[in-house]
Design a protein around this motif. Structure first.
Motif, mmCIF file in Angstrom:
data_model
loop_
_atom_site.group_PDB
_atom_site.id
_atom_site.type_symbol
_atom_site.label_atom_id
_atom_site.label_comp_id
_atom_site.label_asym_id
_atom_site.label_seq_id
_atom_site.Cartn_x
_atom_site.Cartn_y
_atom_site.Cartn_z
ATOM 1 N N LEU A 18 3.832 1.766 -7.875
ATOM 2 C CA LEU A 18 3.200 1.272 -6.662
ATOM 3 C C LEU A 18 3.717 2.137 -5.523
ATOM 4 C CD1 LEU A 18 1.482 -0.752 -5.031
ATOM 5 C CD2 LEU A 18 3.530 -2.198 -4.871
ATOM 6 N N SER A 19 2.820 2.858 -4.857
ATOM 7 C CA SER A 19 3.245 3.799 -3.827
ATOM 8 C C SER A 19 2.551 3.506 -2.504
ATOM 9 C CB SER A 19 2.948 5.245 -4.258
ATOM 10 O OG SER A 19 1.560 5.441 -4.438
ATOM 11 N N ALA A 20 3.224 3.876 -1.426
ATOM 12 C CA ALA A 20 2.682 3.743 -0.069
ATOM 13 C C ALA A 20 2.778 5.093 0.618
ATOM 14 C CB ALA A 20 3.458 2.694 0.716
ATOM 15 N N ASN A 21 1.718 5.459 1.313
ATOM 16 C CA ASN A 21 1.692 6.713 2.070
ATOM 17 C C ASN A 21 1.400 6.382 3.531
ATOM 18 O OD1 ASN A 21 1.694 9.746 1.984
ATOM 19 N ND2 ASN A 21 -0.328 9.406 2.855
ATOM 20 N N THR A 27 -1.634 3.631 3.475
ATOM 21 C CA THR A 27 -2.451 3.343 2.305
ATOM 22 C C THR A 27 -1.537 3.125 1.102
ATOM 23 O OG1 THR A 27 -2.697 5.697 1.799
ATOM 24 C CG2 THR A 27 -4.418 4.677 3.135
ATOM 25 N N TYR A 28 -2.031 2.361 0.117
ATOM 26 C CA TYR A 28 -1.264 2.019 -1.071
ATOM 27 C C TYR A 28 -2.045 2.429 -2.315
ATOM 28 C CZ TYR A 28 1.325 -0.902 2.223
ATOM 29 O OH TYR A 28 2.059 -1.346 3.297
ATOM 30 N N ASP A 29 -1.331 2.942 -3.302
ATOM 31 C CA ASP A 29 -1.925 3.295 -4.591
ATOM 32 C C ASP A 29 -1.163 2.571 -5.696
ATOM 33 O OD1 ASP A 29 -3.550 5.044 -3.201
ATOM 34 O OD2 ASP A 29 -2.366 6.816 -3.692
ATOM 35 N N LEU A 30 -1.882 2.182 -6.723
ATOM 36 C CA LEU A 30 -1.276 1.523 -7.881
ATOM 37 C C LEU A 30 -1.732 2.256 -9.136
ATOM 38 C CD1 LEU A 30 0.355 -0.818 -9.125
ATOM 39 C CD2 LEU A 30 -1.781 -2.150 -9.168
ATOM 40 N N GLN A 54 -6.731 3.731 -5.988
ATOM 41 C CA GLN A 54 -6.321 4.478 -4.813
ATOM 42 C C GLN A 54 -6.775 3.750 -3.554
ATOM 43 O OE1 GLN A 54 -8.353 8.134 -5.706
ATOM 44 N NE2 GLN A 54 -6.725 8.906 -7.022
ATOM 45 N N ASN A 55 -5.924 3.778 -2.513
ATOM 46 C CA ASN A 55 -6.186 3.031 -1.277
ATOM 47 C C ASN A 55 -6.486 1.572 -1.630
ATOM 48 O OD1 ASN A 55 -6.623 2.245 1.349
ATOM 49 N ND2 ASN A 55 -8.281 3.704 1.742
ATOM 50 N N LEU A 56 -5.492 0.951 -2.212
ATOM 51 C CA LEU A 56 -5.620 -0.387 -2.792
ATOM 52 C C LEU A 56 -6.194 -1.403 -1.814
ATOM 53 C CD1 LEU A 56 -4.906 -2.109 -5.342
ATOM 54 C CD2 LEU A 56 -2.670 -2.519 -4.275
ATOM 55 N N LEU A 57 -5.795 -1.365 -0.554
ATOM 56 C CA LEU A 57 -6.227 -2.342 0.450
ATOM 57 C C LEU A 57 -7.434 -1.860 1.243
ATOM 58 C CD1 LEU A 57 -2.747 -3.505 1.813
ATOM 59 C CD2 LEU A 57 -4.073 -4.413 -0.108
ATOM 60 N N ASP A 58 -8.021 -0.738 0.831
ATOM 61 C CA ASP A 58 -9.215 -0.185 1.479
ATOM 62 C C ASP A 58 -8.986 0.009 2.980
ATOM 63 O OD1 ASP A 58 -11.734 0.881 1.390
ATOM 64 O OD2 ASP A 58 -12.763 -1.027 1.712
ATOM 65 N N GLU A 59 -7.865 0.640 3.308
ATOM 66 C CA GLU A 59 -7.491 0.867 4.712
ATOM 67 C C GLU A 59 -8.417 1.901 5.351
ATOM 68 O OE1 GLU A 59 -5.082 0.578 8.229
ATOM 69 O OE2 GLU A 59 -5.308 -0.679 6.447
ATOM 70 N N ARG A 62 -11.297 2.773 -0.887
ATOM 71 C CA ARG A 62 -10.768 2.354 -2.176
ATOM 72 C C ARG A 62 -11.539 3.028 -3.313
ATOM 73 N NH1 ARG A 62 -11.636 -3.110 -2.057
ATOM 74 N NH2 ARG A 62 -9.597 -3.526 -1.108
ATOM 75 N N ALA A 63 -10.792 3.456 -4.329
ATOM 76 C CA ALA A 63 -11.417 4.093 -5.488
ATOM 77 C C ALA A 63 -10.632 3.723 -6.740
ATOM 78 C CB ALA A 63 -11.464 5.609 -5.317
ATOM 79 N N TYR A 64 -11.314 3.727 -7.875
ATOM 80 C CA TYR A 64 -10.713 3.378 -9.160
ATOM 81 C C TYR A 64 -10.740 4.602 -10.069
ATOM 82 C CZ TYR A 64 -12.013 -1.182 -7.263
ATOM 83 O OH TYR A 64 -12.176 -2.270 -6.438
#
Length: 681
Positions: A611-614, A632-635, A652-657, A671-673
């Motif tokens: 779980l990463s945050a940029n 933004t957060y990625d899982l 990617q961009n888990l919270l759709d920021e 957000r993308a899968y």
């Protein structure tokens, strides 16, 4: 909303997983071994050294990190490193990696220590061209070494900001390989899907000859978005990005002549195709940017290398040719560089143990660009250079001495002497000290001189580069408001000189890690665009040497063990200043604070998650783009299903920021899968 392609991709992954589980029930297999970081760091010195002893600020991206997620663009990995900014978005200036607040043209990119070349001057607009960092299949990469700060004493003009060295995998002693397929599906159906397939194969041809083959194909569909209009009724550009299809092939033949000498031959080709996104002006009904930035860029490279062990020392010599060809709508643009370089590394003892590296380089550059060379009007420029062809020769000698003063203290001294017929002679010395006051602590610091000669295009009176507006802000005092401008070269430019000072401390004990480094760079004759005015209906700027400029800031990192097989790591960069001291303007648009933080958890021997945050802080620099900070957060998750099959999934961009406001024109992916599968054979 349903996504049939994504559903099919997930179904394929599920079927593969089921097959893998059945196979594992029949034959119990051991877990895949984790990739280990190689101790030898080869980029910061003339010879390999341990990462903790490297005489520079260095970082390594391991094979394990590369395999964890789809790597369509290496920038997404590089932006995790302290001292690095940029790398967000798929295109344009915002996508390019910058080291310590310097433009991407100050970063030297190598593959196995050899220059990859630059396509920048073959583009109609420099900011539309991609950074030359993705010409190699991800399956072929063993690790990526990054040196932050001037390395001109070893590498010369292009390494004023730092060096990115992509280390490839060696030829295997037994035939083996891997095949990877990834797909990424944006949640917004107006955004383009990305698919990637890459393969790597290597093994022995005879007892002394080995062969490695690699190939990669990546395709991103164009966005099909409607135009976004701000509250003032103005059209906001860059809401969508164009499509692209890239492919690359590589072949390496390695001949082990005997136990002390090795000869290799390598050939590679890469092709980047691009086309515009589909956007309209609403009521006007006109397509925006149809063909804008589109094109076909080809890179060809041919290399012959020899590595030798002579008993008293080791040697390396490389001779290679890099060629870029950009097919323009009108005219042609191509560049070529021929390089011969070599070094000799000799360990010896004189008062103290030492290791001396001596070497040299010869380089010839050629550039043809009928779209931008010889196009400057002579009204204000004088006698502009006629024709579209430029050429320059360069040569250099360098020496570096690593002195191991004590078991815990080393001093590295070096100097490079560069010569060109156009810009004369330049010396680039450096001195760097590494001290371990305790086995867990390292103190390092040094002073180095940076040097960058103007490129062929920058130093040409007849060169003209187009800008869409962000490169034209120096014209505002003359009445420029918005729109494009043209930026001219200057044959009277002097090379840029910088003096870099840095000091840092790091701690490493039992899984706990921390480091903090302060860097400060002063420039003389920094090359910047200065306003000229409006001529023949066009706004013009011209490159000039600024009297002084300065960049300075902090970079740091931490790693904290959390529980069994879990850790939390954070890398951060804080830019205090990146400023032209003569005009007061910032040198580039970059965030004050860039931060990457991730929690890694190896749940079992086979299953791992991240779980990463940029975080991108408030921007310094030009315009009002990205005026607000955002995170933004990625899982991601990966599963080594068997010894021959690994599966990856993530969001990617888990919270759709989406931090954009009415004035923001930079592209922000939503957000993308993604899902991927790698099979080993």
């Amino acid at each position: 909303m349903s996504y049939p392609p994504f559903s099919r991709a997930l179904l394929t992954v599920a079927l593969l997983a089921a097959t893998a589980v059945q196979a594992e029930e029949v034959h119990e297999l051991e877990a895949l071994p984790a990739t280990e970081l190689q101790a030898s760091f080869v980029t910061a010195t003339g010879g390999g050294t341990d990462v903790r002893d490297a005489p520079a600020s260095v970082s390594v991206i391991t094979r394990e990190e590369i395999e964890r997620q789809p790597v369509y663009d290496l920038n997404t990995l590089l932006r995790r490193i302290p001292g690095v900014t940029g790398g967000y978005g798929p295109v344009g200036e915002q996508s390019k990696i910058k080291l310590r607040g310097l433009d991407d043209k100050y970063t030297l990119i190598l593959v196995d220590g050899k220059r990859i070349g630059s396509s920048a001057d073959t583009n109609y607009r420099r900011d539309l061209g991609r950074q030359d960092i993705n010409w190699i299949s991800p399956n072929m990469i063993e690790r990526i070494e990054v040196v932050r700060g001037p390395m001109s004493s070893l590498y010369g003009s292009d390494a004023m900001g730092g060096v990115i060295n992509i280390i490839t995998r060696k030829v295997s002693r037994e035939w083996s390989g891997s095949l990877t397929a990834n797909t990424t599906i944006p949640e917004d159906s107006d955004r383009g899907q990305t698919n990637q397939t890459s393969v790597n194969l290597s093994g022995p041809v005879t007892d002394s000859v080995g062969l490695r083959l690699g190939a990669n194909v990546t395709r991103r569909a164009a966005d099909e978005v409607e135009p976004r209009v701000n509250t003032l009724g103005d059209f906001v550009y860059n809401d969508g990005v164009g499509g692209a299809k890239d492919h690359s092939v590589n072949a390496l033949l390695n001949w082990q002549i005997n136990e002390n000498h090795e000869l290799s031959f390598e050939a590679s080709q890469g092709v980047e195709r691009s086309w515009s996104s589909k956007k309209t002006f609403g009521d006007w009904g006109d397509t925006v940017g149809e063909g804008f930035g589109a094109g076909r860029l080809t890179r060809d490279s041919f290399v012959v290398s020899h590595h030798g062990d002579w008993g008293f020392g080791t040697s390396r010599i490389d001779a290679y040719l890099n060629k870029f060809n950009n097919e323009l709508e009108v005219g042609k643009a191509n560049s070529e560089e021929k390089i011969v370089e070599g070094s000799l590394n000799i360990p010896f003892e004189l008062l103290v143990n030492q290791r001396v590296t001596v070497g040299g380089q010869w380089k010839r550059e050629q550039l043809t660009n009928t779209d931008t060379l010889g196009t400057v009007p002579v009204d204000y420029q004088g006698a502009a250079v006629a024709g579209a062809d430029l050429e320059g020769d360069y040569s250099a000698l360098f020496i570096e001495d690593e002195l191991f003063l004590l078991d815990n203290l080393s001093l590295t001294l070096g100097n490079r002497f560069d010569h060109s017929d156009e810009y004369g002679n330049h010396n680039s010395p450096r001195a760097y000290l590494v001290y371990h006051p305790h086995p867990d602590w390292t103190v390092r610091g040094g002073v180095s001189r940076g040097f960058r000669a103007p490129s062929l295009k920058e130093g040409s009176a007849g060169a003209a580069t187009n800008s869409g507006g962000r490169g034209c802000t120096s014209l505002r005092p003359l009445g420029y408001v918005t729109g494009e401008c043209w930026m001219a070269g200057n044959p009277n430019l002097r090379p840029e000189i910088s003096t870099n000072k840095e000091i840092g401390v790091s701690f490493d004990h039992d899984g706990w890690e921390a480091s903090l480094t302060y860097f400060h760079t002063d420039f003389q004759d920094k090359i910047e665009y200065a306003p000229l005015g409006n001529f023949q209906g066009r706004w013009w700027t011209m490159l000039e040497n600024a009297d002084e400029a300065r960049t300075r800031g902090w970079e740091g990192s931490t790693k904290v063990p959390l529980w069994a097989n879990a850790s939390w790591r954070t890398n951060a960069t804080y830019m205090l200043e990146s400023r032209n001291l003569s005009t007061g303007r910032d040198l580039i648009s970059s965030p004050k604070l860039s931060l990457f933080s991730a929690i890694d958890w190896q749940i079992t021997d086979r299953i791992g998650t991240e779980l990463s945050a940029n975080h991108v802080g408030k921007q310094r620099g030009l315009g009002t783009d990205f005026v607000n900070s955002y995170t933004t957060y990625d899982l991601t998750a990966n599963w080594a299903a068997t010894r021959w099959l690994t599966l990856n999934v993530g969001v990617q961009n888990l919270l759709d920021e989406d931090p954009r406001d009415d004035s923001t024109s930079y592209y922000v992916p939503g957000r993308a899968y993604f899902a991927g599968v790698t099979t080993y054979f």
